[in-house]
Design an enzyme around this catalytic site. Sequence first.
Site, PDB file in Angstrom:
ATOM      1  N   LYS A 146      35.621  -7.487 -35.895  1.00 22.43           N
ATOM      2  CA  LYS A 146      34.656  -7.703 -36.982  1.00 22.43           C
ATOM      3  C   LYS A 146      33.280  -7.107 -36.672  1.00 22.43           C
ATOM      4  O   LYS A 146      32.717  -6.383 -37.465  1.00 22.43           O
ATOM      5  CB  LYS A 146      34.447  -9.204 -37.259  1.00 22.43           C
ATOM      6  CG  LYS A 146      35.689  -9.977 -37.613  1.00 22.43           C
ATOM      7  CD  LYS A 146      35.360 -11.446 -37.926  1.00 22.43           C
ATOM      8  CE  LYS A 146      34.737 -12.219 -36.786  1.00 22.43           C
ATOM      9  NZ  LYS A 146      35.645 -12.535 -35.674  1.00 22.43           N
ATOM     10  N   ARG A 172      32.695 -19.936 -41.359  1.00 20.08           N
ATOM     11  CA  ARG A 172      33.713 -20.184 -40.353  1.00 20.08           C
ATOM     12  C   ARG A 172      34.534 -21.422 -40.684  1.00 20.08           C
ATOM     13  O   ARG A 172      35.465 -21.740 -39.981  1.00 20.08           O
ATOM     14  CB  ARG A 172      33.029 -20.387 -39.014  1.00 20.08           C
ATOM     15  CG  ARG A 172      33.577 -19.483 -37.921  1.00 20.08           C
ATOM     16  CD  ARG A 172      32.866 -19.857 -36.659  1.00 20.08           C
ATOM     17  NE  ARG A 172      33.253 -19.090 -35.523  1.00 20.08           N
ATOM     18  CZ  ARG A 172      32.741 -17.915 -35.168  1.00 20.08           C
ATOM     19  NH1 ARG A 172      31.853 -17.323 -35.934  1.00 20.08           N
ATOM     20  NH2 ARG A 172      33.125 -17.339 -34.055  1.00 20.08           N
ATOM     21  N   ARG A 215      35.637  -6.623 -23.146  1.00 20.77           N
ATOM     22  CA  ARG A 215      34.405  -6.471 -23.935  1.00 20.77           C
ATOM     23  C   ARG A 215      33.163  -6.550 -23.058  1.00 20.77           C
ATOM     24  O   ARG A 215      33.029  -7.408 -22.216  1.00 20.77           O
ATOM     25  CB  ARG A 215      34.364  -7.577 -24.994  1.00 20.77           C
ATOM     26  CG  ARG A 215      33.077  -7.622 -25.784  1.00 20.77           C
ATOM     27  CD  ARG A 215      33.298  -8.164 -27.157  1.00 20.77           C
ATOM     28  NE  ARG A 215      33.550  -9.600 -27.176  1.00 20.77           N
ATOM     29  CZ  ARG A 215      33.801 -10.268 -28.308  1.00 20.77           C
ATOM     30  NH1 ARG A 215      33.819  -9.635 -29.462  1.00 20.77           N
ATOM     31  NH2 ARG A 215      34.029 -11.561 -28.269  1.00 20.77           N
ATOM     32  N   ARG A 250      30.324 -11.877 -21.958  1.00 18.44           N
ATOM     33  CA  ARG A 250      29.984 -13.219 -22.461  1.00 18.44           C
ATOM     34  C   ARG A 250      30.748 -14.294 -21.690  1.00 18.44           C
ATOM     35  O   ARG A 250      31.920 -14.129 -21.397  1.00 18.44           O
ATOM     36  CB  ARG A 250      30.346 -13.323 -23.941  1.00 18.44           C
ATOM     37  CG  ARG A 250      29.319 -12.699 -24.853  1.00 18.44           C
ATOM     38  CD  ARG A 250      29.829 -12.450 -26.248  1.00 18.44           C
ATOM     39  NE  ARG A 250      30.533 -13.578 -26.846  1.00 18.44           N
ATOM     40  CZ  ARG A 250      31.015 -13.564 -28.091  1.00 18.44           C
ATOM     41  NH1 ARG A 250      30.858 -12.491 -28.852  1.00 18.44           N
ATOM     42  NH2 ARG A 250      31.629 -14.601 -28.569  1.00 18.44           N
ATOM     43  N   ARG A 272      39.107 -20.640 -28.630  1.00 21.80           N
ATOM     44  CA  ARG A 272      38.442 -20.073 -29.818  1.00 21.80           C
ATOM     45  C   ARG A 272      39.479 -19.613 -30.835  1.00 21.80           C
ATOM     46  O   ARG A 272      39.274 -19.748 -32.044  1.00 21.80           O
ATOM     47  CB  ARG A 272      37.525 -18.912 -29.404  1.00 21.80           C
ATOM     48  CG  ARG A 272      36.223 -19.410 -28.756  1.00 21.80           C
ATOM     49  CD  ARG A 272      35.526 -18.329 -27.950  1.00 21.80           C
ATOM     50  NE  ARG A 272      35.203 -17.161 -28.732  1.00 21.80           N
ATOM     51  CZ  ARG A 272      35.064 -15.934 -28.223  1.00 21.80           C
ATOM     52  NH1 ARG A 272      35.224 -15.729 -26.932  1.00 21.80           N
ATOM     53  NH2 ARG A 272      34.747 -14.933 -28.998  1.00 21.80           N
TER      54      ARG A 272
HETATM   55  P1  ADP Z   1      33.630 -14.342 -32.032  1.00 23.94           P
HETATM   56  O1  ADP Z   1      33.764 -13.796 -33.418  1.00 23.94           O
HETATM   57  O2  ADP Z   1      33.867 -13.323 -30.984  1.00 23.94           O
HETATM   58  O3  ADP Z   1      34.361 -15.638 -31.819  1.00 23.94           O
HETATM   59  P2  ADP Z   1      30.806 -14.944 -32.472  1.00 23.94           P
HETATM   60  O4  ADP Z   1      29.903 -14.019 -31.788  1.00 23.94           O
HETATM   61  O5  ADP Z   1      31.012 -14.808 -33.932  1.00 23.94           O
HETATM   62  O6  ADP Z   1      32.192 -14.835 -31.695  1.00 23.94           O
HETATM   63  O7  ADP Z   1      30.366 -16.442 -32.188  1.00 23.94           O
HETATM   64  C1  ADP Z   1      30.089 -16.918 -30.895  1.00 23.94           C
HETATM   65  C2  ADP Z   1      29.884 -18.416 -30.933  1.00 23.94           C
HETATM   66  O8  ADP Z   1      28.747 -18.733 -31.765  1.00 23.94           O
HETATM   67  C3  ADP Z   1      31.028 -19.211 -31.546  1.00 23.94           C
HETATM   68  O9  ADP Z   1      32.062 -19.478 -30.615  1.00 23.94           O
HETATM   69  C4  ADP Z   1      30.307 -20.478 -31.999  1.00 23.94           C
HETATM   70  O10 ADP Z   1      30.019 -21.324 -30.905  1.00 23.94           O
HETATM   71  C5  ADP Z   1      28.974 -19.935 -32.496  1.00 23.94           C
HETATM   72  N1  ADP Z   1      29.017 -19.620 -33.945  1.00 23.94           N
HETATM   73  C6  ADP Z   1      28.877 -18.387 -34.508  1.00 23.94           C
HETATM   74  N2  ADP Z   1      28.957 -18.449 -35.852  1.00 23.94           N
HETATM   75  C7  ADP Z   1      29.170 -19.750 -36.157  1.00 23.94           C
HETATM   76  C8  ADP Z   1      29.353 -20.453 -37.379  1.00 23.94           C
HETATM   77  N3  ADP Z   1      29.352 -19.824 -38.573  1.00 23.94           N
HETATM   78  N4  ADP Z   1      29.562 -21.795 -37.315  1.00 23.94           N
HETATM   79  C9  ADP Z   1      29.578 -22.447 -36.134  1.00 23.94           C
HETATM   80  N5  ADP Z   1      29.411 -21.850 -34.943  1.00 23.94           N
HETATM   81  C10 ADP Z   1      29.206 -20.507 -34.936  1.00 23.94           C
END
Ligand code: ADP
Length: 221
Positions: free
Chosen positions: A13, A89, A123, A166, A177
Amino acid sequence: MKIIMLGAPGAGKGTYASKILAPELNVPHISTGDLFRAEAVSGSELSAKIKEIIDKGDLVPDEIVIDMLKNRLGQDDAQNGFILDGFPRNMEQAKMLDEITDVDFVLNVRLADEIIIKKIAGRRICRKCGYIYNVADIHEGGIDMPPLLPEKEGICDKCSGELYQRDDDAEAIVRDRLKLYYEKTAPLIEYYEKRGIVKNIDVNGGPDIMRPVILKLIGKA
Ligand code: ADP
Ligand code: ZN
């Protein structure tokens, strides 16, 4: 144009949003994960709490996410459109977004879990500008994903920042996740399918291979 990126963590994404869509459409790539990672190191009142949540792979509470997102969408650069990555999410967040704006497309990025796990292990991210690299070299199951390497190992081509991995990209946390994604986020695909705005992207290569596919899907090629 207003776009939501859906798909499991590590499916691509952020890469497609930042390297293909945002420059092509001239709208900002808004990643809630990037916003929270910045918040986690900002020394703000919320920093420690946010860091703890994201390092474990849990979700940040909706009130905090929604506040942050409303604020970001209110900024000047987002007035002509945006690409949302990492939001919504869960159903609550999707309903909140419906109250403030409509969207043109939901791009659902699909990639098999086993490949995702290998890809996330490779990554690397620039600490300064967030640019995404990958050291994994994946050729299996009809997928050709060569590494996306910086010119100098460990150093960002764009800004000379340091590349890092990360904490939440550790394999055990990636599995958690993924589980959370299937429980909370995947049901949104059906929610948006009812509106006829979902476009599926089956990933079979790196950004160079996917670029024409993605642009065609949104009517830009
Ligand atoms: P990925 O898509 O690789 O899982 P992100 O960079 O989108 O990771 O998100 C990293 C972390 O940030 C998530 O695991 C969560 O803890 C937090 N996070 C990001 N966006 C949201 C959201 N919309 N709602 C709740 N937590 C979020
Ligand atoms: Zn950089």
